[in-house]
Scaffold this active site. Structure first.
Site, mmCIF file in Angstrom:
data_model
loop_
_atom_site.group_PDB
_atom_site.id
_atom_site.type_symbol
_atom_site.label_atom_id
_atom_site.label_comp_id
_atom_site.label_asym_id
_atom_site.label_seq_id
_atom_site.Cartn_x
_atom_site.Cartn_y
_atom_site.Cartn_z
ATOM 1 N N ASP A 215 0.861 -1.187 0.000
ATOM 2 C CA ASP A 215 0.000 0.000 0.000
ATOM 3 C C ASP A 215 0.901 1.241 0.000
ATOM 4 O O ASP A 215 2.027 1.164 -0.474
ATOM 5 C CB ASP A 215 -0.962 -0.067 1.199
ATOM 6 C CG ASP A 215 -2.257 0.686 0.930
ATOM 7 O OD1 ASP A 215 -2.176 1.848 0.504
ATOM 8 O OD2 ASP A 215 -3.355 0.127 1.142
ATOM 9 N N HIS A 238 2.173 2.166 -3.138
ATOM 10 C CA HIS A 238 1.221 3.112 -3.705
ATOM 11 C C HIS A 238 1.710 4.552 -3.634
ATOM 12 O O HIS A 238 0.948 5.483 -3.803
ATOM 13 C CB HIS A 238 -0.148 2.969 -3.023
ATOM 14 C CG HIS A 238 -0.833 1.676 -3.341
ATOM 15 N ND1 HIS A 238 -2.102 1.364 -2.914
ATOM 16 C CD2 HIS A 238 -0.415 0.595 -4.057
ATOM 17 C CE1 HIS A 238 -2.434 0.151 -3.357
ATOM 18 N NE2 HIS A 238 -1.430 -0.334 -4.037
#
Ligand SMILES: *[C@@H]1O[C@H](CO)[C@@H](O)[C@H](O)[C@H]1NC(C)=O
Length: 389
Positions: A215, A238
């Site tokens: 993430d 991310h």
């Protein structure tokens, strides 16, 4: 004889005039076992209690080897404002999932001051929980690996976090936190394994971090101010995200954020600001993103004020968060998609004072594109793709 006298005098001198020595609390003396099997939670907590009671500088020593810890929450307030947690080995979590209780914590420090956590590996063995989540079974939420909350003057130095169940490191409600030389590792596919999450905190710095996770590499949540981030490698992951603002209804501000010298490789985002398309009020201001290299990044520069996963609970999708004075400078490299610069702001609260300077982002050897909606500002220097501000 003379030698002996000098020796004794020297020793007396040292005893009398040097500051009180640093007491070492080895967790082995409290029953910890480096066998990776015996739960060492109680020994760690006992060593902590001893260090916390003492008023002279203390080092809690976790030697080399593997120490199983089911859960350890280190509470203050302490008499001591100089506690060093020196970890040489690995702290491992039990391998099954659903091990954390309702507190959602594994290793946590709460309400402490002047604590340094140095070295060592934290291995949360999150894989079993990720698999459960992938399979769509009903799974426990899991726990972040290291949470520091409501604390002051904290250093996290040279710590490695592997396979967290959720976020790796969380800083919540803190003042003055220096994070340096951390390594973060989890699978590209691991859900919600943000590297470092900072929220409701002020005066936090993150320097020299190497983050590969599933993430956000770094996520900056509501109530964060005076944050300094420098020399970060991110990917897979991310990207560096400022956002998820507007989830609650209270006024949420994020202010004075500097992110400098970052390398992104194969990430979903580079620098992202995202706010929920809800009515919650708040602001993001004085943000500087400077000196970055992007390698094959899907959204190198993005502001998304209409974030609403599943189009759920975001009536009208008009974010009440005001974004202003965000500067992007010296950002180069390649985009994995055509639109490398994307400012998708709120019609109710357009983005103001956006500045682009010296940008060069390519897509398949051609200029990438810039997309603007309700975004205002200026571009200076050489800006490729040409600015749409
Ligand atoms: C912004 O934050 C930095 C630390 O990152 C701090 O040194 C500086 O004083 C802050 N600026 C303002 C105007 O508060």
């Amino acid at each position: 004889m003379a030698k002996l006298t000098i020796f004794v005098l020297l020793k007396l001198f040292l005893l009398c005039f040097l500051p009180r020595s640093n007491a070492v609390y080895s967790v082995l003396n409290y029953g910890a076992k480096a066998d990776g099997k015996t739960d060492s939670a109680q020994p760690l907590l006992k060593a902590w209690a001893a260090a916390c009671r003492s008023s002279s500088p203390a080092t809690i020593h976790v030697p080399a080897g593997s120490f199983l810890v089911s859960q350890a929450i280190f509470h203050g307030p302490c008499k001591n404002t100089a506690i060093k947690f020196s970890i040489h080995g690995t702290i491992v979590s039990p391998s099954y999932y659903g091990k954390s209780d309702a507190s959602g914590k594994w290793i946590a420090f709460n309400n402490v001051e002047g604590v340094t956590i140095r070295g060592g590996n934290l291995d949360a063995r999150g894989g079993a929980l990720w698999t459960c989540k992938f399979d769509g079974r009903s799974c426990p939420t899991g726990a972040p690996s290291l949470i520091v909350s409501n604390s002051k003057n904290i250093a996290i130095d040279g710590v490695t976090s592997i396979n967290s169940e959720l976020f790796h490191i969380v800083i919540l409600g803190c003042q003055g936190v220096r994070i340096r030389g951390v390594h973060i590792l989890a699978s590209e596919n691991s859900p919600n394994t943000d590297g470092i999450h900072v929220q409701m905190s002020t005066g936090v710095s993150i320097v020299q971090a190497n983050i590969r996770t599933g993430d956000d590499c770094i996520s900056i949540g509501p109530g964060t101010s005076h944050l300094w981030i420098e020399r970060v490698f991110c990917g897979p992951g991310h990207g560096i995200s400022l956002g998820k603002l507007g989830e609650g209804l209270q006024v949420e501000g994020v202010q004075n954020i500097t992110v400098k010298s970052v390398m992104f490789a194969n990430t979903q985002n580079g620098f992202r600001i995202k706010t929920w398309g809800t009515n919650a009020r708040g602001y993001v201001k004085e943000v500087v993103f400077v000196d970055a290299v992007m390698r094959n990044v899907q959204n190198p520069i993005i502001i998304d004020q209409n974030y609403c996963p599943g189009n759920h609970n975001c009536p009208g999708q008009n974010s009440g968060i005001e974004i202003s004075h965000v500067k992007y400078k010296n950002i180069r490299g390649t985009s994995a998609t055509k639109v490398a610069v994307n400012f998708n702001c709120s019609p109710r609260n357009p983005c103001n004072g956006i500045r682009l300077k010296d940008i060069k982002l390519m897509y398949q050897n051609q200029w990438a594109r810039c997309y603007c909606k309700h975004a205002y500002g200026i571009a200076t220097g050489s800006v490729i793709p040409p600015s749409c501000l």
